[in-house]
Design an enzyme around this catalytic site. Sequence first.
Site, short mmCIF file in Angstrom:
data_model
loop_
_atom_site.label_atom_id
_atom_site.label_comp_id
_atom_site.label_asym_id
_atom_site.label_seq_id
_atom_site.Cartn_x
_atom_site.Cartn_y
_atom_site.Cartn_z
N GLN A 115 10.38 25.54 -7.67
CA GLN A 115 11.56 26.01 -6.94
C GLN A 115 12.56 26.60 -7.93
O GLN A 115 12.84 25.99 -8.96
CB GLN A 115 12.21 24.84 -6.21
CG GLN A 115 13.70 24.92 -6.00
CD GLN A 115 14.07 25.83 -4.86
OE1 GLN A 115 13.33 25.95 -3.91
NE2 GLN A 115 15.23 26.46 -4.94
N THR A 116 13.09 27.77 -7.61
CA THR A 116 14.13 28.33 -8.46
C THR A 116 15.06 29.22 -7.65
O THR A 116 14.64 29.87 -6.69
CB THR A 116 13.51 29.16 -9.61
OG1 THR A 116 14.56 29.78 -10.36
CG2 THR A 116 12.55 30.22 -9.10
N ARG A 117 16.33 29.20 -8.02
CA ARG A 117 17.29 30.15 -7.48
C ARG A 117 17.83 31.04 -8.60
O ARG A 117 18.73 31.84 -8.38
CB ARG A 117 18.43 29.43 -6.75
CG ARG A 117 19.43 28.76 -7.65
CD ARG A 117 20.61 28.19 -6.87
NE ARG A 117 21.71 27.83 -7.74
CZ ARG A 117 21.90 26.62 -8.25
NH1 ARG A 117 21.03 25.66 -8.00
NH2 ARG A 117 22.95 26.38 -9.01
N HIS A 159 11.68 27.40 -18.12
CA HIS A 159 10.96 27.35 -16.85
C HIS A 159 9.48 27.67 -17.06
O HIS A 159 8.59 26.99 -16.51
CB HIS A 159 11.55 28.37 -15.86
CG HIS A 159 12.93 28.06 -15.41
ND1 HIS A 159 13.79 29.03 -14.94
CD2 HIS A 159 13.61 26.90 -15.32
CE1 HIS A 159 14.94 28.48 -14.59
NE2 HIS A 159 14.86 27.18 -14.82
N GLY A 213 12.89 19.17 -12.20
CA GLY A 213 13.40 19.10 -13.56
C GLY A 213 14.82 18.59 -13.62
O GLY A 213 15.25 17.80 -12.78
N ARG A 214 15.55 19.07 -14.58
CA ARG A 214 16.93 18.64 -14.80
C ARG A 214 17.85 19.21 -13.72
O ARG A 214 17.84 20.41 -13.44
CB ARG A 214 17.37 19.12 -16.19
CG ARG A 214 18.82 18.84 -16.53
CD ARG A 214 19.14 19.37 -17.93
NE ARG A 214 19.03 20.81 -18.00
CZ ARG A 214 20.05 21.66 -17.80
NH1 ARG A 214 21.25 21.19 -17.52
NH2 ARG A 214 19.86 22.96 -17.89
N ASP A 215 18.67 18.36 -13.11
CA ASP A 215 19.72 18.77 -12.17
C ASP A 215 19.19 19.71 -11.09
O ASP A 215 19.77 20.75 -10.82
CB ASP A 215 20.88 19.44 -12.94
CG ASP A 215 22.15 19.51 -12.10
OD1 ASP A 215 22.31 18.69 -11.19
OD2 ASP A 215 22.97 20.41 -12.36
N HIS A 216 18.10 19.32 -10.47
CA HIS A 216 17.49 20.14 -9.43
C HIS A 216 18.48 20.36 -8.28
O HIS A 216 19.07 19.42 -7.76
CB HIS A 216 16.24 19.45 -8.90
CG HIS A 216 15.47 20.25 -7.90
ND1 HIS A 216 14.28 20.86 -8.19
CD2 HIS A 216 15.73 20.56 -6.60
CE1 HIS A 216 13.83 21.49 -7.13
NE2 HIS A 216 14.71 21.33 -6.14
N ALA A 217 18.67 21.62 -7.89
CA ALA A 217 19.53 22.01 -6.77
C ALA A 217 20.98 21.59 -6.95
O ALA A 217 21.74 21.50 -5.99
CB ALA A 217 18.99 21.46 -5.45
N HIS A 270 13.52 31.64 -17.12
CA HIS A 270 13.62 31.78 -18.57
C HIS A 270 12.49 31.00 -19.22
O HIS A 270 11.62 30.44 -18.55
CB HIS A 270 15.01 31.34 -19.07
CG HIS A 270 15.46 30.02 -18.54
ND1 HIS A 270 14.88 28.83 -18.91
CD2 HIS A 270 16.47 29.69 -17.69
CE1 HIS A 270 15.49 27.82 -18.31
NE2 HIS A 270 16.46 28.32 -17.56
#
Length: 388
Positions: free
Chosen positions: A196-198, A205, A290-294, A202
């Site tokens: 998932q990405t918004r 990722h 991962g870190r701080d998702h959403a 980089h």
Amino acid sequence: MTILLPTTSTLPSPLGGTLVNGVRRAGHDFDPAELAARPRLNISERTLADLEMLATGAYSPLTGFVGEADYLSVIERLRLADGTPWSIPITLPVSAEHASLRGRVVLSFEGQDVGWVDVQEAYTARKAWEAREVYRTEDETHPGVAALYAQGDFNLAGPVALFEVPRGHFPRHHRTPAEVREVIEARGWRSTVAFQTRNPIHRAHEYLQKVALELVDGLLLHPLVGTTKGDDVPAATRVQAYEVLLEGYYPQARTLLSVYPAAMRYAGPREAILHALSRRNYGVTHFIVGRDHAGVGSYYGTYDAQEIFSAYTPEELGIQILKFEHTFYCNSCGQLVSPRTCPHDGSHHLVLSGTKVREKLRAGENLPAEFTRPEVAEVLRAAYADKA
């Protein structure tokens, strides 16, 4: 007029009718004249996204906007009233003047009829409580809380239908859950990991995705293209960046780029659960958190989105969560690493926040190759140059 009704994507067998554009179609067409006589309700872009996610089965087991019992249970227990795991109430907010609507109501977006809801119930939204529990704050500077408070004070509930899957912006990559499952089956992937990405991808990722790809057969790169906050990189730019990255640096037979049309809520841990459960409906077996998702700002702890999954058993989730620590480029190690693998302190690390990246792009500066691939950097640079 052809009417498209939701299917329960987690079920392998058909529920009746046939699939049209990846959405379950009723056994007959509906009379347009009858629709013309129905009341109409104008909906927001966020609600349109929710309508699509419901109707295509992406939000299965939901088949419509939730009623009060499910609304209260999800907020309080992170479960539907029947105990099924669910983390964010999917509601149809309206103002007081529309709270008396019942029966079939046609939903319109920007002057075009897009679907309907069979309204079975209306109830008062508990906005302050919903904000505290779902977003962990009542701070109106939080984009999710701001959107919640801007909505009507009542929610309508009932099953939905969608007239047509809106693929306009990304027709090559816009697939319903049924269509993604078809690709996975055709490629023979027995295990698939979703990312998932918004944000534009980089190198950190890329590192996570390729580590995961060592463990499974296929990678579903599933960028969110629904409503986001104003300073996020536009979806069209992000998708273009994904395209050039996958073309040059990923095995084509083991990767699939497909857009995820949901709206972004920035609900951190709660949204991580929603993202995982919905990806299960796309036929995915593993999901990266991962870190701080959403997350947004400093509302959530760094790994809160990983820890919240302990509220469920693996059997309830139906999808395996891959938890990764923060990754970054270490100048001394000369490679991408995490706190688990790097012995050096922060002075050796190249870490750029999304804010810093946007500042560099607006200033016309190049992004370092250790942070992102040159092809991606060029897509971003050109997009920000056009806006200057």
